[in-house]
Design a protein around this motif. Structure first.
Motif, PDB file in Angstrom:
ATOM      1  N   GLN A 163      45.517 -22.686  19.409  1.00 20.81           N
ATOM      2  CA  GLN A 163      44.056 -22.234  18.499  1.00 20.81           C
ATOM      3  C   GLN A 163      43.960 -23.677  17.636  1.00 20.81           C
ATOM      4  O   GLN A 163      44.945 -23.996  17.241  1.00 20.81           O
ATOM      5  CB  GLN A 163      44.517 -21.056  17.722  1.00 20.81           C
ATOM      6  CG  GLN A 163      43.208 -20.747  16.716  1.00 20.81           C
ATOM      7  CD  GLN A 163      43.965 -19.237  16.058  1.00 20.81           C
ATOM      8  OE1 GLN A 163      44.578 -18.690  16.351  1.00 20.81           O
ATOM      9  NE2 GLN A 163      43.129 -19.315  14.785  1.00 20.81           N
ATOM     10  N   VAL A 164      42.731 -23.759  17.246  1.00 19.60           N
ATOM     11  CA  VAL A 164      42.321 -24.801  16.602  1.00 19.60           C
ATOM     12  C   VAL A 164      41.804 -24.239  15.037  1.00 19.60           C
ATOM     13  O   VAL A 164      40.998 -23.219  15.129  1.00 19.60           O
ATOM     14  CB  VAL A 164      41.068 -25.362  17.024  1.00 19.60           C
ATOM     15  CG1 VAL A 164      40.800 -26.754  16.114  1.00 19.60           C
ATOM     16  CG2 VAL A 164      41.764 -26.246  18.324  1.00 19.60           C
ATOM     17  N   GLU A 165      42.302 -24.802  13.936  1.00 16.98           N
ATOM     18  CA  GLU A 165      42.090 -24.374  12.705  1.00 16.98           C
ATOM     19  C   GLU A 165      41.441 -25.350  11.926  1.00 16.98           C
ATOM     20  O   GLU A 165      42.123 -26.582  11.629  1.00 16.98           O
ATOM     21  CB  GLU A 165      43.272 -23.713  12.084  1.00 16.98           C
ATOM     22  CG  GLU A 165      43.845 -22.388  12.593  1.00 16.98           C
ATOM     23  CD  GLU A 165      44.946 -21.693  11.846  1.00 16.98           C
ATOM     24  OE1 GLU A 165      45.399 -22.339  10.907  1.00 16.98           O
ATOM     25  OE2 GLU A 165      45.689 -20.830  12.223  1.00 16.98           O
ATOM     26  N   VAL A 166      40.312 -25.300  11.414  1.00 20.24           N
ATOM     27  CA  VAL A 166      39.704 -26.315  10.583  1.00 20.24           C
ATOM     28  C   VAL A 166      39.609 -25.754   9.116  1.00 20.24           C
ATOM     29  O   VAL A 166      39.072 -24.518   8.970  1.00 20.24           O
ATOM     30  CB  VAL A 166      38.313 -26.669  11.004  1.00 20.24           C
ATOM     31  CG1 VAL A 166      37.555 -27.502  10.291  1.00 20.24           C
ATOM     32  CG2 VAL A 166      38.565 -27.002  12.571  1.00 20.24           C
ATOM     33  N   ASP A 167      40.021 -26.469   8.212  1.00 19.00           N
ATOM     34  CA  ASP A 167      39.754 -26.205   6.770  1.00 19.00           C
ATOM     35  C   ASP A 167      38.599 -27.324   6.281  1.00 19.00           C
ATOM     36  O   ASP A 167      39.090 -28.363   5.897  1.00 19.00           O
ATOM     37  CB  ASP A 167      40.930 -26.138   5.917  1.00 19.00           C
ATOM     38  CG  ASP A 167      40.895 -25.678   4.648  1.00 19.00           C
ATOM     39  OD1 ASP A 167      39.902 -25.820   3.974  1.00 19.00           O
ATOM     40  OD2 ASP A 167      42.152 -24.649   4.368  1.00 19.00           O
ATOM     41  N   LEU A 168      37.525 -26.818   5.688  1.00 21.77           N
ATOM     42  CA  LEU A 168      36.585 -27.767   5.304  1.00 21.77           C
ATOM     43  C   LEU A 168      36.757 -28.010   4.130  1.00 21.77           C
ATOM     44  O   LEU A 168      36.572 -29.288   3.467  1.00 21.77           O
ATOM     45  CB  LEU A 168      35.285 -26.928   5.319  1.00 21.77           C
ATOM     46  CG  LEU A 168      34.553 -26.653   6.738  1.00 21.77           C
ATOM     47  CD1 LEU A 168      33.192 -25.986   6.515  1.00 21.77           C
ATOM     48  CD2 LEU A 168      34.422 -27.870   7.550  1.00 21.77           C
ATOM     49  N   VAL A 173      42.380 -30.496  10.155  1.00 20.42           N
ATOM     50  CA  VAL A 173      42.365 -29.951  11.722  1.00 20.42           C
ATOM     51  C   VAL A 173      43.391 -29.769  12.182  1.00 20.42           C
ATOM     52  O   VAL A 173      44.530 -30.668  12.126  1.00 20.42           O
ATOM     53  CB  VAL A 173      41.249 -30.849  12.337  1.00 20.42           C
ATOM     54  CG1 VAL A 173      41.229 -30.143  13.827  1.00 20.42           C
ATOM     55  CG2 VAL A 173      40.096 -31.063  12.013  1.00 20.42           C
ATOM     56  N   ASP A 174      43.943 -28.530  12.189  1.00 16.76           N
ATOM     57  CA  ASP A 174      45.390 -28.238  13.091  1.00 16.76           C
ATOM     58  C   ASP A 174      45.207 -27.811  14.401  1.00 16.76           C
ATOM     59  O   ASP A 174      44.197 -26.823  14.643  1.00 16.76           O
ATOM     60  CB  ASP A 174      45.950 -27.317  12.230  1.00 16.76           C
ATOM     61  CG  ASP A 174      46.472 -27.906  10.794  1.00 16.76           C
ATOM     62  OD1 ASP A 174      46.229 -29.119  10.774  1.00 16.76           O
ATOM     63  OD2 ASP A 174      47.105 -27.082   9.893  1.00 16.76           O
ATOM     64  N   VAL A 175      46.120 -27.793  15.192  1.00 13.46           N
ATOM     65  CA  VAL A 175      46.378 -27.402  16.656  1.00 13.46           C
ATOM     66  C   VAL A 175      47.563 -26.432  16.321  1.00 13.46           C
ATOM     67  O   VAL A 175      48.577 -27.064  16.270  1.00 13.46           O
ATOM     68  CB  VAL A 175      46.202 -28.099  17.689  1.00 13.46           C
ATOM     69  CG1 VAL A 175      46.581 -27.596  18.990  1.00 13.46           C
ATOM     70  CG2 VAL A 175      44.861 -29.057  17.795  1.00 13.46           C
ATOM     71  N   ARG A 181      52.429 -25.718  14.253  1.00 11.95           N
ATOM     72  CA  ARG A 181      51.252 -26.361  13.780  1.00 11.95           C
ATOM     73  C   ARG A 181      51.304 -27.830  13.880  1.00 11.95           C
ATOM     74  O   ARG A 181      52.304 -28.528  13.425  1.00 11.95           O
ATOM     75  CB  ARG A 181      50.988 -25.922  12.353  1.00 11.95           C
ATOM     76  CG  ARG A 181      49.772 -26.412  11.661  1.00 11.95           C
ATOM     77  CD  ARG A 181      49.662 -25.853  10.433  1.00 11.95           C
ATOM     78  NE  ARG A 181      49.678 -24.197  10.412  1.00 11.95           N
ATOM     79  CZ  ARG A 181      48.306 -23.475  10.691  1.00 11.95           C
ATOM     80  NH1 ARG A 181      47.347 -24.215  10.677  1.00 11.95           N
ATOM     81  NH2 ARG A 181      48.247 -22.317  10.683  1.00 11.95           N
ATOM     82  N   GLU A 182      50.389 -28.607  14.401  1.00 13.21           N
ATOM     83  CA  GLU A 182      50.232 -29.765  14.563  1.00 13.21           C
ATOM     84  C   GLU A 182      49.032 -30.379  13.899  1.00 13.21           C
ATOM     85  O   GLU A 182      47.770 -29.887  13.991  1.00 13.21           O
ATOM     86  CB  GLU A 182      50.317 -30.412  16.185  1.00 13.21           C
ATOM     87  CG  GLU A 182      49.801 -31.904  16.180  1.00 13.21           C
ATOM     88  CD  GLU A 182      49.234 -32.296  17.727  1.00 13.21           C
ATOM     89  OE1 GLU A 182      49.258 -33.608  17.776  1.00 13.21           O
ATOM     90  OE2 GLU A 182      49.429 -31.232  18.400  1.00 13.21           O
ATOM     91  N   GLU A 274      38.803 -24.965  27.978  1.00 14.51           N
ATOM     92  CA  GLU A 274      37.688 -24.097  27.550  1.00 14.51           C
ATOM     93  C   GLU A 274      38.062 -22.813  27.211  1.00 14.51           C
ATOM     94  O   GLU A 274      39.113 -22.175  27.727  1.00 14.51           O
ATOM     95  CB  GLU A 274      36.701 -23.922  28.807  1.00 14.51           C
ATOM     96  CG  GLU A 274      36.132 -25.652  28.996  1.00 14.51           C
ATOM     97  CD  GLU A 274      34.866 -25.283  30.159  1.00 14.51           C
ATOM     98  OE1 GLU A 274      34.732 -24.126  30.788  1.00 14.51           O
ATOM     99  OE2 GLU A 274      34.368 -26.441  30.688  1.00 14.51           O
ATOM    100  N   GLY A 275      37.563 -22.207  26.223  1.00 13.86           N
ATOM    101  CA  GLY A 275      37.992 -20.947  25.620  1.00 13.86           C
ATOM    102  C   GLY A 275      39.007 -20.958  24.539  1.00 13.86           C
ATOM    103  O   GLY A 275      39.091 -19.801  24.117  1.00 13.86           O
ATOM    104  N   THR A 276      39.657 -21.985  24.243  1.00 10.64           N
ATOM    105  CA  THR A 276      40.467 -22.244  23.018  1.00 10.64           C
ATOM    106  C   THR A 276      39.798 -21.738  21.993  1.00 10.64           C
ATOM    107  O   THR A 276      38.511 -22.169  21.642  1.00 10.64           O
ATOM    108  CB  THR A 276      40.963 -23.597  22.956  1.00 10.64           C
ATOM    109  OG1 THR A 276      41.843 -24.002  24.155  1.00 10.64           O
ATOM    110  CG2 THR A 276      41.887 -23.525  21.775  1.00 10.64           C
ATOM    111  N   PRO A 277      40.498 -20.648  21.062  1.00  9.73           N
ATOM    112  CA  PRO A 277      39.686 -20.266  19.808  1.00  9.73           C
ATOM    113  C   PRO A 277      39.587 -21.477  18.751  1.00  9.73           C
ATOM    114  O   PRO A 277      40.815 -22.157  18.773  1.00  9.73           O
ATOM    115  CB  PRO A 277      40.649 -18.965  19.552  1.00  9.73           C
ATOM    116  CG  PRO A 277      41.233 -18.689  20.664  1.00  9.73           C
ATOM    117  CD  PRO A 277      41.728 -19.742  21.663  1.00  9.73           C
TER     118      PRO A 277
END
Length: 282
Positions: A163-168, A173-175, A181-182, A274-277
């Motif tokens: 899962q990818v997490e982006v914090d504006l 950007v973390d995977v 968590r990377e 493809e499909g990775t949240p």
């Protein structure tokens, strides 16, 4: 940049880069509601629907689709189930709600991806999923992340590999894989006030390289399932897809909604199927 297709600034005519693995989908057991957006209080388990529908008569839901019958994600900050779904046959009928007639079909393959989709609500016989396309362009309605329901019998379900997490706000950007968590980036450019980066949950729709766009310098473009909240289209195209992409100028609110990253971060994101949240938080 808000990535466009066909006549837009990013034409998806190039094949995906060899380094990007195709989505691997295996059958997993479907159980009662997992984590993700919970059902409404007192809601009953949707009944099974064994109807055979004429799929050829249904419109395709893809990146170009405008499907006013389908709902926008009403819980964009909600959890994800950690599952992805992919049509098990040539296509899966898509419903606005369980127990109603289908309004679209999700093919097993599409030229521009978007056929492996995150599950956000899971029942025994039904799954609510994120979808490509829009309910409406921003000039005439809600362009937020499109959703729909598919029958569990029509899809293969598998765990999302990451899962990818982006914090504006934090500019990170973390995977996340298996609880680990990377941090792939701690700085990037994002959308302006007039063309903001859409927030909420979405997914990797497709990843491609197009060397005709000099600003990418040959690095992959990772397209997401969500489109611009303010642009109907971009550079003559009738879509305005958000993406992760390379740019030499990648600091501050300067883009048309896309996340501009460095080469190393793009390489890590391009490895995801493809499909990775993907979740983007303000």
């Amino acid at each position: 940049m808000a990535a466009g297709f066909a006549a837009g600034p990013v034409a998806l005519g190039s094949p995906p880069p060899a380094a990007v693995p195709a989505a691997t989908v295996t059958v997993a057991p479907v159980v009662a509601v997992a984590k993700g957006t919970p059902p409404a209080p007192g809601a009953r388990e949707p009944a099974v629907d064994g109807t055979r529908y004429d799929l050829a008569a249904l419109p395709v839901v893809d990146v170009f689709a405008v499907r006013p019958e389908l709902p926008v994600d009403d819980d964009p900050g909600g959890d994800l189930t950690g599952l992805v779904a992919h049509p098990s046959g040539a296509a899966a009928p898509v419903f606005a709600e369980p127990g109603t007639a289908p309004v679209a079909r999700l093919p097993r393959t599409l030229q521009f991806g978007g056929t492996t989709v995150p599950v956000v609500v899971q029942h025994e016989h039904w799954l609510r999923v994120l979808l490509p396309g829009r309910q409406a362009p921003p000039s005439s309605g809600d362009p937020g992340q499109l959703t729909g329901w598919v029958r569990a019998a029509d899809v293969e379900v598998a765990p999302a590999v990451a899962q990818v997490e982006v914090d504006l706000t934090a500019r990170t950007v973390d995977v996340v894989r298996g609880g680990e968590r990377e941090r792939v980036s701690d700085g990037f450019a994002w959308g302006t006030a007039a063309t903001p980066t859409p927030v909420g949950r979405t997914f990797v729709m497709t990843t491609r390289v197009d060397r005709s766009f000099a600003f990418t310098r040959g690095h992959p473009i990772v397209y997401l399932g969500v489109q611009s909240p303010t642009l109907d289209g971009f550079s003559g195209a009738d879509v305005a897809v958000t993406a992760f992409h390379y740019h030499d100028v990648r600091t501050g609110p300067v883009s048309n909604g896309c996340i501009r990253l460095g080469a190393e971060a793009l390489a890590r994101l391009a490895e995801l199927p493809e499909g990775t949240p993907v979740t983007v938080r303000a």
